[in-house]
Design a protein around this motif. Structure first.
Motif, PDB file in Angstrom:
ATOM      1  N   ASN A 693       0.827  -1.212   0.000  1.00 34.06           N
ATOM      2  CA  ASN A 693       0.000   0.000   0.000  1.00 34.06           C
ATOM      3  C   ASN A 693       0.863   1.264   0.000  1.00 34.06           C
ATOM      4  OD1 ASN A 693      -2.386  -1.458  -0.008  1.00 34.06           O
ATOM      5  ND2 ASN A 693      -2.570  -1.469   2.215  1.00 34.06           N
ATOM      6  N   HIS A 694       2.024   1.201   0.690  1.00 36.83           N
ATOM      7  CA  HIS A 694       2.933   2.359   0.687  1.00 36.83           C
ATOM      8  C   HIS A 694       3.456   2.620  -0.725  1.00 36.83           C
ATOM      9  CE1 HIS A 694       6.035   5.158   1.918  1.00 36.83           C
ATOM     10  NE2 HIS A 694       6.946   4.397   1.329  1.00 36.83           N
ATOM     11  N   TYR A 695       3.854   1.564  -1.448  1.00 31.64           N
ATOM     12  CA  TYR A 695       4.329   1.741  -2.822  1.00 31.64           C
ATOM     13  C   TYR A 695       3.221   2.316  -3.712  1.00 31.64           C
ATOM     14  CZ  TYR A 695       8.497  -1.039  -1.674  1.00 31.64           C
ATOM     15  OH  TYR A 695       9.668  -1.487  -1.147  1.00 31.64           O
ATOM     16  N   LEU A 696       1.993   1.816  -3.537  1.00 38.40           N
ATOM     17  CA  LEU A 696       0.885   2.300  -4.368  1.00 38.40           C
ATOM     18  C   LEU A 696       0.559   3.758  -4.058  1.00 38.40           C
ATOM     19  CD1 LEU A 696      -1.462  -0.831  -4.236  1.00 38.40           C
ATOM     20  CD2 LEU A 696      -0.061  -0.071  -6.144  1.00 38.40           C
ATOM     21  N   ARG A 697       0.626   4.143  -2.775  1.00 39.94           N
ATOM     22  CA  ARG A 697       0.366   5.550  -2.437  1.00 39.94           C
ATOM     23  C   ARG A 697       1.422   6.455  -3.046  1.00 39.94           C
ATOM     24  NH1 ARG A 697      -0.447   3.634   2.845  1.00 39.94           N
ATOM     25  NH2 ARG A 697       1.503   4.619   3.465  1.00 39.94           N
ATOM     26  N   GLN A 698       2.675   5.995  -3.042  1.00 44.54           N
ATOM     27  CA  GLN A 698       3.731   6.813  -3.644  1.00 44.54           C
ATOM     28  C   GLN A 698       3.539   6.917  -5.151  1.00 44.54           C
ATOM     29  OE1 GLN A 698       5.965   8.519  -1.954  1.00 44.54           O
ATOM     30  NE2 GLN A 698       5.218   7.734  -0.010  1.00 44.54           N
ATOM     31  N   ALA A 699       3.151   5.807  -5.808  1.00 43.79           N
ATOM     32  CA  ALA A 699       3.014   5.817  -7.266  1.00 43.79           C
ATOM     33  C   ALA A 699       1.861   6.708  -7.713  1.00 43.79           C
ATOM     34  CB  ALA A 699       2.823   4.395  -7.783  1.00 43.79           C
TER      35      ALA A 699
END
Length: 746
Positions: A693-699
């Motif tokens: 979820n952290h990677y998706l929020r950054q993307a």
């Protein structure tokens, strides 16, 4: 005015003007000659507007009704006094109309306003020279005027319309004293009935609203039930059609099976007859053969000379028994041939079965070998194609380099141009290529130019200007050394890591300068430090601080790198049981592999070479591991830490390339959040939910509160360009959490 005229005025019914009988002394029954009295005074009524009148209220209370009645009487008496300025009749008397009508007509007992009455009245004509009384005309004019003044746009328009008629009726009641009790009782009866009807209507209004609500609810339920029935009917129709199709299919199968059974029965009967005829023919043939054989044996025995010594009877019995045995044996032989003609021996069967298994195993082995060879062939073809592409690319680059290359510069000429002379230039140029040497030379030149400047021009207050540089005017150049700038940046990083309430990094940087140098010098130091970190790209501390400050990299990248270096130093310290600061090369390799389990052996080898290992070294050679984490005065790390950073950047690029290949999209195409989630889980199956979820929020640049859960419908609505998503991930701290699952070998 007669009684029927009075009734017509009360009931708002226009009566035809009929001839009155010319009986001077007589009057209509029940009609007093009040208006004929010479002493009667003219009545005056005021023309009052209807706007201030309200519909008469409805109440059953007698006292309230009496009070209202008295009030109305007083108002009516005032109106009667002020209605007209003149008298209604000639000579101050009420008009005696219609007493002076010439025709004498006897009024029959007929209902006023009826059709028959109007027909009879229409046939009669009013004599010439006869006019209406002025009293009647004034009342009619008063009624018309009051009706015109009414406001009929309100809800109580009908009650307001009834009010003038009430007043006219009150005038008659007051003027005709003889009929006043009767007319008053009639009026009161009507008023009571109207009040009763109003109360009943008012009581039925909530019931009407409730009835409307119940009706609407029932209509909604009926519509819902009809919709459900339509859905159920459509489903039943579909099911019916499916069942009909199934029945037709079964009937067709039944017909085909019946046809096949009939055909098989016919074939069976033919075969049965054929076998019966064959059996009978065979029996006849066997009997003929036996008969011929017996005859031949009898003839041979009769002609044989060596059987004279045997008993003929005994021989005949023996011959008969032998024939019976032969017949039985022949039948058994025929039965065995018929039953076991196609049967092979078990030994041959087992041998053939064993041979079949061996051949099948060989076939499977050959198939596996073929698949492996085929895959290797495809891989070699791909490798060959990629090699051809690389060869063509290298050849093109070689041609381009040969076309555009210039003579290699003589970097020894820079020794005298750099502060510190030859020794410092050799120290700066050690292990660097031409591109890096150009950067070093530009930094040295830029540093000299910075020291010559005393002031910086302010950049203004535009939106594109960073917050810590928004100033209009001249800013002083503090002219610090590189060591002072590096030390100041390290202090800022330490304070940023320990900060509890995180604010934006540019705001924190300016607040840090205000705390250290005061509000007056903070802007000057901000401009000075910004010019220094923008110039020195080769300095790790300055370049990383500049990237974070300008939003080109997340600060978590720097913090995570420092944590990784601290963790590696801690692992080495734990292995150093003697606390001597020394490790063997084997221990160094073990620590690197345990700290970085996902690194390939080639990259572990590169780290060891950066740490001081070389091919001639043995595993027992000692290494001072503390020297691997040292920094010089200007913040430059040793090659070991630099190699760690380079490998992190390379591994991040490889990770993002795998993600791009997994998505299979071009950079300018749009990608949805579920697709990126699926691609990340495919290339890195060990990602936990929080990290994913952290990677998706950054993307996708989503706040934590707006991040949808997996499977929600609004996931498909979150879209961005692939290039934007990759750039955001490139700025963030992302790394592989586990090995990618390999496809199982066939």
């Amino acid at each position: 005015m007669g009684c029927w005229d009075l009734v017509a005025m009360v009931t708002d019914c226009t009566l035809p003007e009929l001839p009155r009988p010319r009986v001077r002394a007589a009057r209509l029954p029940g009609c007093p000659r009040v208006m004929d009295s010479p002493n009667s005074q003219p009545l005056n009524f005021p023309t009052t507007s209807r706007a201030h009148l309200r519909p008469l209220g409805v109440s059953i209370d007698d006292s309230l009704f009496t009070e209202t009645k008295n009030t109305q009487k007083r108002k009516l008496s005032q109106k009667r006094k002020t209605l007209l300025s003149g008298s209604f009749s000639i000579g101050g008397h009420l008009s005696p109309w219609p007493r002076y009508i010439s025709d004498q007509t006897i009024l029959h007992n007929r209902k006023p306003c009826s059709d028959d009455y109007r027909k009879r009245a229409g046939s009669l004509q009013q004599p010439l020279g006869t006019t209406k009384p002025r009293y009647l005309e004034q009342l009619e004019n008063y009624l018309r005027k009051e009706l015109l003044l009414l406001d009929l746009s309100t809800d109580s328009a009908q009650e307001l319309r009834l009010q003038p008629y009430r007043e006219i009726f009150e005038f008659f009641i007051e003027d005709f004293k003889t009929y006043k009790p009767l007319l008053s009782s009639i009026k009161n009866a009507y008023e009571v009935m109207l009040a009763h009807q109003r109360e009943k209507i008012r009581a039925l209004e909530p019931l009407k609203a409730k009835l409307i609500t119940v009706n609407e609810n029932c209509n909604e339920r009926i519509l819902a039930m009809r919709a459900e029935e339509r859905d159920e009917i459509s489903m039943l129709k579909k099911e019916k059609m499916n069942l009909l199709k199934l029945i037709d299919k079964k009937n067709e199968e039944k017909i085909s099976l019946q046809t096949e059974v009939t055909k098989l029965r016919k074939n069976l009967a033919e075969e049965y007859l054929h076998y019966l005829s064959e059996r009978d023919a065979r029996k006849i043939l066997i009997a003929d053969l036996n008969e011929l054989r017996y005859q031949r044996e009898d003839m041979s025995l009769a002609q044989s000379p060596g059987v004279w010594g045997e008993d003929p009877v005994k021989l005949t019995v023996a011959l008969k028994m032998a024939r019976q045995d032969l017949t039985r044996t022949q039948m058994e032989l025929n039965t065995m041939k018929a039953n076991f003609g196609d049967v092979v021996p078990r030994r041959d069967f087992e041998m053939q079965e064993k041979t079949l298994k061996e051949l099948q195993e060989q076939l499977e082995s050959l198939r596996d070998d073929y698949e492996e060879v085929r895959k290797e062939h495809e891989m070699l073809l791909q490798l060959h194609m990629s090699t051809l592409k690389e060869r063509d690319q290298f050849y093109s680059e070689l041609q381009e380099i040969q076309r555009t290359s210039t003579p290699r510069p003589d970097w020894s000429k820079c020794e005298d141009m750099v502060a510190g002379g030859r020794d410092r230039w050799h120290m700066l140029a050690e292990g660097k290529n031409s591109d890096q040497l150009v950067d070093v030379l530009l930094e040295e030149i830029g540093e000299g130019l910075l020291r010559e400047k005393d002031f910086f021009p302010g950049l203004g207050y535009g939106e594109s200007i960073p917050p810590f540089l928004r100033f209009d005017g001249i800013v002083e150049n503090k002219k610090p050394t590189k060591k002072e700038v590096v030390k100041l940046l390290k202090d800022a990083w330490k304070e940023r890591i320990t900060e509890e309430q995180k604010e934006k990094f540019p705001d924190f940087f300016f607040s840090f300068l205000e705390r250290h140098f005061g509000p007056g010098d903070a802007m000057a130091w901000a401009y000075t430090i910004f010019e220094y970190i923008k110039l020195f790209h080769t300095n790790e501390v300055m370049s990383q601080f500049y990237a974070v400050l300008m939003g080109k990299r997340k600060e978590s990248v720097y913090i995570k790198q420092k944590q990784t270096i601290a963790q590696l130093l801690k692992e080495m310290t734990n292995v150093d049981s003697q606390n001597e600061g020394l490790l063997t090369m084997e221990q160094l390799s073990t620590v690197l592999k345990s700290t970085f389990p996902l690194k390939k052996d080639e990259r572990i080898q590169e780290l060891m070479e950066a740490g001081g290992w070389h091919p001639s070294s043995s595993n027992a050679d000692l290494l001072d591991y503390r020297l691997l984490f040292m920094e010089d005065e200007e913040g430059q790390s040793v090659p070991f830490v630099q190699k760690l950073w380079e490998q992190y950047v390379v591994e991040k690029d490889e990770y993002l390339n795998e993600l791009k290949q997994e998505l299979g999209l071009e950079l300018n195409e749009e990608v949805t959040l579920p697709k990126v989630r699926e691609a990340l889980m495919n290339i890195d199956p060990n990602l936990d939910k929080q990290t994913l979820n952290h990677y998706l929020r950054q993307a996708f640049q989503l706040p934590m509160t707006e991040m949808p859960e997996e499977g929600e419908e609004r996931e498909e609505g979150i879209v961005t360009q692939l290039q934007t998503a990759l750039e955001q991930l490139q700025m963030s701290d992302i790394r592989r959490m586990g090995p990618r699952e390999q496809e199982p070998a066939s």
